[in-house]
Scaffold this motif. Sequence first.
Motif, PDB file in Angstrom:
ATOM      1  N   GLU A   1       0.808  -1.220   0.000  1.00 50.49           N
ATOM      2  CA  GLU A   1       0.000   0.000   0.000  1.00 50.49           C
ATOM      3  C   GLU A   1       0.845   1.276   0.000  1.00 50.49           C
ATOM      4  O   GLU A   1       0.343   2.365   0.264  1.00 50.49           O
ATOM      5  CB  GLU A   1      -0.973   0.016   1.192  1.00 50.49           C
ATOM      6  N   ARG A   2       2.112   1.130  -0.292  1.00 52.03           N
ATOM      7  CA  ARG A   2       2.987   2.304  -0.400  1.00 52.03           C
ATOM      8  C   ARG A   2       3.362   2.496  -1.861  1.00 52.03           C
ATOM      9  O   ARG A   2       3.816   1.559  -2.523  1.00 52.03           O
ATOM     10  CB  ARG A   2       4.241   2.110   0.435  1.00 52.03           C
ATOM     11  N   GLU A   3       3.191   3.695  -2.372  1.00 53.03           N
ATOM     12  CA  GLU A   3       3.491   3.989  -3.771  1.00 53.03           C
ATOM     13  C   GLU A   3       5.004   4.159  -3.937  1.00 53.03           C
ATOM     14  O   GLU A   3       5.613   5.062  -3.380  1.00 53.03           O
ATOM     15  CB  GLU A   3       2.768   5.263  -4.202  1.00 53.03           C
ATOM     16  N   ILE A   4       5.611   3.265  -4.733  1.00 50.20           N
ATOM     17  CA  ILE A   4       7.057   3.296  -4.953  1.00 50.20           C
ATOM     18  C   ILE A   4       7.398   4.013  -6.251  1.00 50.20           C
ATOM     19  O   ILE A   4       8.338   4.809  -6.302  1.00 50.20           O
ATOM     20  CB  ILE A   4       7.635   1.865  -4.988  1.00 50.20           C
ATOM     21  N   LEU A   5       6.649   3.740  -7.320  1.00 51.03           N
ATOM     22  CA  LEU A   5       6.837   4.383  -8.613  1.00 51.03           C
ATOM     23  C   LEU A   5       5.513   4.974  -9.081  1.00 51.03           C
ATOM     24  O   LEU A   5       4.460   4.376  -8.869  1.00 51.03           O
ATOM     25  CB  LEU A   5       7.343   3.385  -9.661  1.00 51.03           C
ATOM     26  N   LYS A   6       5.580   6.131  -9.732  1.00 53.52           N
ATOM     27  CA  LYS A   6       4.369   6.804 -10.169  1.00 53.52           C
ATOM     28  C   LYS A   6       4.539   7.365 -11.581  1.00 53.52           C
ATOM     29  O   LYS A   6       5.377   8.237 -11.813  1.00 53.52           O
ATOM     30  CB  LYS A   6       4.008   7.937  -9.204  1.00 53.52           C
TER      31      LYS A   6
ATOM     32  N   GLY B   1      26.674  10.298 -21.117  1.00 55.38           N
ATOM     33  CA  GLY B   1      25.291  10.087 -21.540  1.00 55.38           C
ATOM     34  C   GLY B   1      24.827  11.070 -22.599  1.00 55.38           C
ATOM     35  O   GLY B   1      25.345  12.179 -22.724  1.00 55.38           O
ATOM     36  N   ASN B   2      23.817  10.639 -23.344  1.00 55.90           N
ATOM     37  CA  ASN B   2      23.134  11.572 -24.254  1.00 55.90           C
ATOM     38  C   ASN B   2      21.702  11.840 -23.797  1.00 55.90           C
ATOM     39  O   ASN B   2      21.044  12.730 -24.326  1.00 55.90           O
ATOM     40  CB  ASN B   2      23.129  11.032 -25.687  1.00 55.90           C
ATOM     41  N   LYS B   3      21.248  11.059 -22.794  1.00 52.65           N
ATOM     42  CA  LYS B   3      19.933  11.278 -22.203  1.00 52.65           C
ATOM     43  C   LYS B   3      20.046  11.103 -20.689  1.00 52.65           C
ATOM     44  O   LYS B   3      20.920  10.370 -20.214  1.00 52.65           O
ATOM     45  CB  LYS B   3      18.887  10.289 -22.746  1.00 52.65           C
ATOM     46  N   MET B   4      19.147  11.739 -19.955  1.00 53.93           N
ATOM     47  CA  MET B   4      19.128  11.560 -18.501  1.00 53.93           C
ATOM     48  C   MET B   4      17.699  11.608 -17.988  1.00 53.93           C
ATOM     49  O   MET B   4      16.827  12.233 -18.575  1.00 53.93           O
ATOM     50  CB  MET B   4      19.964  12.615 -17.787  1.00 53.93           C
ATOM     51  N   LEU B   5      17.493  10.887 -16.889  1.00 58.24           N
ATOM     52  CA  LEU B   5      16.266  10.979 -16.107  1.00 58.24           C
ATOM     53  C   LEU B   5      16.664  11.304 -14.679  1.00 58.24           C
ATOM     54  O   LEU B   5      17.571  10.676 -14.126  1.00 58.24           O
ATOM     55  CB  LEU B   5      15.483   9.655 -16.100  1.00 58.24           C
ATOM     56  N   MET B   6      16.004  12.264 -14.074  1.00 60.34           N
ATOM     57  CA  MET B   6      16.201  12.531 -12.658  1.00 60.34           C
ATOM     58  C   MET B   6      14.972  12.036 -11.922  1.00 60.34           C
ATOM     59  O   MET B   6      13.849  12.475 -12.209  1.00 60.34           O
ATOM     60  CB  MET B   6      16.405  14.025 -12.401  1.00 60.34           C
ATOM     61  N   MET B   7      15.172  11.111 -10.977  1.00 59.57           N
ATOM     62  CA  MET B   7      14.068  10.555 -10.208  1.00 59.57           C
ATOM     63  C   MET B   7      14.109  11.058  -8.779  1.00 59.57           C
ATOM     64  O   MET B   7      15.180  11.238  -8.191  1.00 59.57           O
ATOM     65  CB  MET B   7      14.121   9.022 -10.229  1.00 59.57           C
ATOM     66  N   GLN B   8      12.935  11.278  -8.226  1.00 60.44           N
ATOM     67  CA  GLN B   8      12.809  11.708  -6.831  1.00 60.44           C
ATOM     68  C   GLN B   8      11.468  11.236  -6.307  1.00 60.44           C
ATOM     69  O   GLN B   8      10.430  11.480  -6.926  1.00 60.44           O
ATOM     70  CB  GLN B   8      12.935  13.228  -6.725  1.00 60.44           C
ATOM     71  N   LYS B   9      11.499  10.507  -5.205  1.00 60.96           N
ATOM     72  CA  LYS B   9      10.288   9.990  -4.569  1.00 60.96           C
ATOM     73  C   LYS B   9       9.405   9.226  -5.551  1.00 60.96           C
ATOM     74  O   LYS B   9       8.190   9.360  -5.573  1.00 60.96           O
ATOM     75  CB  LYS B   9       9.500  11.133  -3.927  1.00 60.96           C
ATOM     76  N   GLY B  10      10.056   8.399  -6.381  1.00 57.24           N
ATOM     77  CA  GLY B  10       9.320   7.519  -7.278  1.00 57.24           C
ATOM     78  C   GLY B  10       8.790   8.159  -8.538  1.00 57.24           C
ATOM     79  O   GLY B  10       8.083   7.517  -9.307  1.00 57.24           O
ATOM     80  N   GLU B  11       9.152   9.412  -8.786  1.00 53.31           N
ATOM     81  CA  GLU B  11       8.684  10.106  -9.973  1.00 53.31           C
ATOM     82  C   GLU B  11       9.853  10.658 -10.773  1.00 53.31           C
ATOM     83  O   GLU B  11      10.943  10.861 -10.234  1.00 53.31           O
ATOM     84  CB  GLU B  11       7.752  11.265  -9.600  1.00 53.31           C
ATOM     85  N   ILE B  12       9.618  10.899 -12.047  1.00 50.67           N
ATOM     86  CA  ILE B  12      10.600  11.581 -12.867  1.00 50.67           C
ATOM     87  C   ILE B  12      10.372  13.079 -12.723  1.00 50.67           C
ATOM     88  O   ILE B  12       9.305  13.589 -13.074  1.00 50.67           O
ATOM     89  CB  ILE B  12      10.486  11.166 -14.351  1.00 50.67           C
ATOM     90  N   THR B  13      11.369  13.764 -12.194  1.00 53.56           N
ATOM     91  CA  THR B  13      11.246  15.211 -12.007  1.00 53.56           C
ATOM     92  C   THR B  13      11.830  15.987 -13.173  1.00 53.56           C
ATOM     93  O   THR B  13      11.519  17.173 -13.349  1.00 53.56           O
ATOM     94  CB  THR B  13      11.943  15.658 -10.714  1.00 53.56           C
ATOM     95  N   CYS B  14      12.688  15.323 -13.965  1.00 57.29           N
ATOM     96  CA  CYS B  14      13.285  16.005 -15.110  1.00 57.29           C
ATOM     97  C   CYS B  14      13.813  14.941 -16.064  1.00 57.29           C
ATOM     98  O   CYS B  14      14.292  13.885 -15.635  1.00 57.29           O
ATOM     99  CB  CYS B  14      14.423  16.921 -14.656  1.00 57.29           C
TER     100      CYS B  14
END
Length: 275
Positions: free
Chosen positions: A13-18, A204-217
């Motif tokens: 019941e805890r959201e890990i990825l969104k 890298g040529n691409k990046m994802l920044m994750m925070q609290k299970g979400e992509i912030t950038c």
Amino acid sequence: MLEVKELSFDYREREILKDISFTAMAGDFLCILGPNGAGKSTLFRCILGLHKRYNGIVSIHNENIKNMSQVKLAKKMAYIPQSHYPTFNFKVLDIVAMGLTVHLDKLASPTGEHEKLAYEALEQLGISYLWNRGYGEISGGERQMTLIARAVAQKSFILLMDEPTANLDYGNQIRVLEKVRELAQEGYTIIMTTHNPEHAFIYGNKMLMMQKGEITCAGCPTIELTEELIQNVYGVSVEIHEIYNGDVDTKVIVPKLKGDYGKNVSMDRREYSLL
């Protein structure tokens, strides 16, 4: 092509990825950044099919991985952990040949042809001289290169790397990442988690920044990876400087030091020089 579309995952019941969505193509070197607990490892487990109770779609060449057998998935995608310590001291060639088991029939044993393919993978990574060495007797950097060679021998052109340089010294970090970038240039799809934002700038040529299970950038590192973003995600103040590096410009990250730290360091150096 690997595509992740609106992926969400809950645990107890805890959201890990969104709502995670991104695409990685052949030749991409995608760096996934984020603090501890951001959900990077859980994302990898979903992509690898280890967590099956997620919502959303993970597909390879437009085929949903939930419709693939583990063998078929392994023929398309390989995983390289950040460290590996075997119970038995297998030869390096045998470790690499284990990547070929996905192409064998059940109960079949590797043949001389499989050993040849394993040796060719070692040659591709520039470490064929290790073929007869015990895997437990070589350095951490050599072990990491061996694991990458095993993935190459697996003939999977999507490589998921979980902090592959986390336990390596500075020189081995550079050597491993240079080889990984070469694989991307050869057409492999590289998806790598890292705690070092400079890896995204340099390799890298691409990046994802994750925070609290979400992509912030998400996007091009040289555009999206800013001082403000690093401050907001990691809670530290930095300066980003552009330097000329060989034939290209690249960026480096320098932390802002507080108080009299810089003054004290310079004084220590002067005192040391007089000894």
